[in-house]
Motif scaffolding. Structure first.
Motif, PDB file in Angstrom:
ATOM      1  N   LYS A  57       0.832  -1.209   0.000  1.00  0.00           N
ATOM      2  CA  LYS A  57       0.000   0.000   0.000  1.00  0.00           C
ATOM      3  C   LYS A  57       0.868   1.261   0.000  1.00  0.00           C
ATOM      4  O   LYS A  57       0.609   2.198  -0.751  1.00  0.00           O
ATOM      5  CB  LYS A  57      -0.927  -0.001   1.214  1.00  0.00           C
ATOM      6  CG  LYS A  57      -1.839   1.192   1.263  1.00  0.00           C
ATOM      7  CD  LYS A  57      -2.764   1.144   2.461  1.00  0.00           C
ATOM      8  CE  LYS A  57      -3.653   2.380   2.461  1.00  0.00           C
ATOM      9  NZ  LYS A  57      -4.571   2.402   3.571  1.00  0.00           N
ATOM     10  N   SER A  94      -2.002   1.729  -8.585  1.00  0.00           N
ATOM     11  CA  SER A  94      -2.866   0.844  -7.808  1.00  0.00           C
ATOM     12  C   SER A  94      -1.996  -0.231  -7.163  1.00  0.00           C
ATOM     13  O   SER A  94      -0.857  -0.475  -7.594  1.00  0.00           O
ATOM     14  CB  SER A  94      -3.905   0.187  -8.709  1.00  0.00           C
ATOM     15  OG  SER A  94      -3.278  -0.705  -9.613  1.00  0.00           O
ATOM     16  N   GLU A  95      -2.542  -0.871  -6.150  1.00  0.00           N
ATOM     17  CA  GLU A  95      -1.796  -1.951  -5.507  1.00  0.00           C
ATOM     18  C   GLU A  95      -1.566  -3.103  -6.478  1.00  0.00           C
ATOM     19  O   GLU A  95      -0.492  -3.698  -6.481  1.00  0.00           O
ATOM     20  CB  GLU A  95      -2.523  -2.422  -4.248  1.00  0.00           C
ATOM     21  CG  GLU A  95      -2.450  -1.403  -3.124  1.00  0.00           C
ATOM     22  CD  GLU A  95      -3.073  -1.888  -1.835  1.00  0.00           C
ATOM     23  OE1 GLU A  95      -3.011  -3.098  -1.539  1.00  0.00           O
ATOM     24  OE2 GLU A  95      -3.627  -1.040  -1.108  1.00  0.00           O
TER      25      GLU A  95
END
Length: 65
Positions: free
Chosen positions: A41, A50-51
């Motif tokens: 994260k 985005s992860e």
């Protein structure tokens, strides 16, 4: 931040997503220990990704060695 790690990362020839992940990993490398263990994260936030994109880039970087 490890100046050595950042310098090495800058010199790598990679597509943009992999390069930014590598640079942010280098930025989070402890200069005393050489260790780098950010949470996905945190790394994703550092990269503006985005992860899932971060995880994919990490997997591809690991495959490249």
């Amino acid at each position: 931040m490890s100046f050595q790690a950042m310098s090495w990362a800058v010199e790598q020839s990679l597509p943009a997503t992999k390069k930014i992940v590598l640079l942010m990993l280098a930025n989070r490398t402890n200069s005393d220990t050489g260790k780098c263990v950010p949470k996905i994260k945190t790394l994703a936030e550092d990269c503006g990704l985005s992860e899932s994109a971060t995880k994919s880039a990490l997997k591809e970087l690991a495959e490249l060695g």
